[in-house]
Design a protein around this motif. Sequence first.
Motif, PDB file in Angstrom:
ATOM      1  N   THR A  13      -7.628   2.990  -0.723  1.00  0.00           N
ATOM      2  CA  THR A  13      -6.455   2.127  -0.791  1.00  0.00           C
ATOM      3  C   THR A  13      -5.863   2.130  -2.199  1.00  0.00           C
ATOM      4  O   THR A  13      -6.559   1.866  -3.182  1.00  0.00           O
ATOM      5  CB  THR A  13      -6.797   0.691  -0.394  1.00  0.00           C
ATOM      6  N   SER A  26       0.830  -1.207   0.000  1.00  0.00           N
ATOM      7  CA  SER A  26       0.000   0.000   0.000  1.00  0.00           C
ATOM      8  C   SER A  26       0.862   1.253   0.000  1.00  0.00           C
ATOM      9  O   SER A  26       1.847   1.347   0.745  1.00  0.00           O
ATOM     10  CB  SER A  26      -0.914   0.003   1.231  1.00  0.00           C
ATOM     11  N   SER A  66      -0.972   4.287  -0.023  1.00  0.00           N
ATOM     12  CA  SER A  66      -2.071   5.232   0.154  1.00  0.00           C
ATOM     13  C   SER A  66      -1.723   6.311   1.170  1.00  0.00           C
ATOM     14  O   SER A  66      -0.928   6.103   2.091  1.00  0.00           O
ATOM     15  CB  SER A  66      -3.328   4.489   0.629  1.00  0.00           C
ATOM     16  N   THR A  97      -2.321   0.658  -4.238  1.00  0.00           N
ATOM     17  CA  THR A  97      -1.145  -0.199  -4.132  1.00  0.00           C
ATOM     18  C   THR A  97      -0.082   0.232  -5.131  1.00  0.00           C
ATOM     19  O   THR A  97      -0.335   1.014  -6.053  1.00  0.00           O
ATOM     20  CB  THR A  97      -1.514  -1.671  -4.384  1.00  0.00           C
ATOM     21  N   ASP A 104      -1.003  -0.347  -8.695  1.00  0.00           N
ATOM     22  CA  ASP A 104      -2.002   0.559  -9.267  1.00  0.00           C
ATOM     23  C   ASP A 104      -1.359   1.758  -9.959  1.00  0.00           C
ATOM     24  O   ASP A 104      -1.913   2.304 -10.919  1.00  0.00           O
ATOM     25  CB  ASP A 104      -2.954   1.071  -8.176  1.00  0.00           C
TER      26      ASP A 104
END
Length: 267
Positions: A45, A38, A40, A47, A50
């Motif tokens: 959230t 994570s 964030s 990751t 992402d």
Amino acid sequence: MSALSFELKRRPTQRLDLSPLVPSRLDGLNRKKIEALSVSSTRETITVGDVFKVKGKDAQCLHFAGTDDRCDKIGARLTGGEIVVDGDAGMLLGAQMKRGKITVHGSAGVSVGASMSGGEISVRRDVGDQVGGVAFGETFGMKGGFISIGGDAGLLVGERLRRGLIVVDGKAGDYAGGRMVAGTIVLRGGAGRYAGYGNRRGSLILADKPRHLMPTYVDSGVMEFDFLRLLETWLREQGMRIRLGGRARRLMGDMAVLGKGEMLILE
């Protein structure tokens, strides 16, 4: 083995906390586990997978590409290894780091190297306020190590500096060396108002006399300083093109506090 690299896919929709992406945390993790970490900074959230394309394997040498001013805490609490950033960095770059090296080819936000105790940070362009200043929850600012800034710096360079060396090639804002306890700051492009405010035992080295010199500094005249020549030699060994010479006008202060600090204006 190729460096473990993180290429930003797109500008993030929120500020990212990249403090988990340091060699000590990534060593031994496979790509799937790294992408699941994570990063964030809000309730949503996000990751690593992402926002970054992850490549390479060498966790002791990290490479960030395409980062911007929303990428916070790169190299925070770093304990070893090397981080290279091809882009910009957000706030708290290298905050509270102990060892290792961080190189940023762009700019960085506020609190670069806040309360760091060792290692090296190099930012090629401009930085925000409080470089080498006080991290959240800490009493002192930078406590060791070396920070070099290729461009301008904001307010409060080296606030509450305890130990270490900061070199700024460009201009520094107001209150440079504010409340510094010890350590050394070299300002090659000049300083704003109230330079050395509350300085107890630190050394401020300036290429030019500050625009607004505080009345609580006492002129001790022009002197020869061998340590300036030694410092110049060491900085050149680090790859910096710099000339300090050996002569400077010494101003003692801040006499409103302990008064054992100094401001050296190069001749």
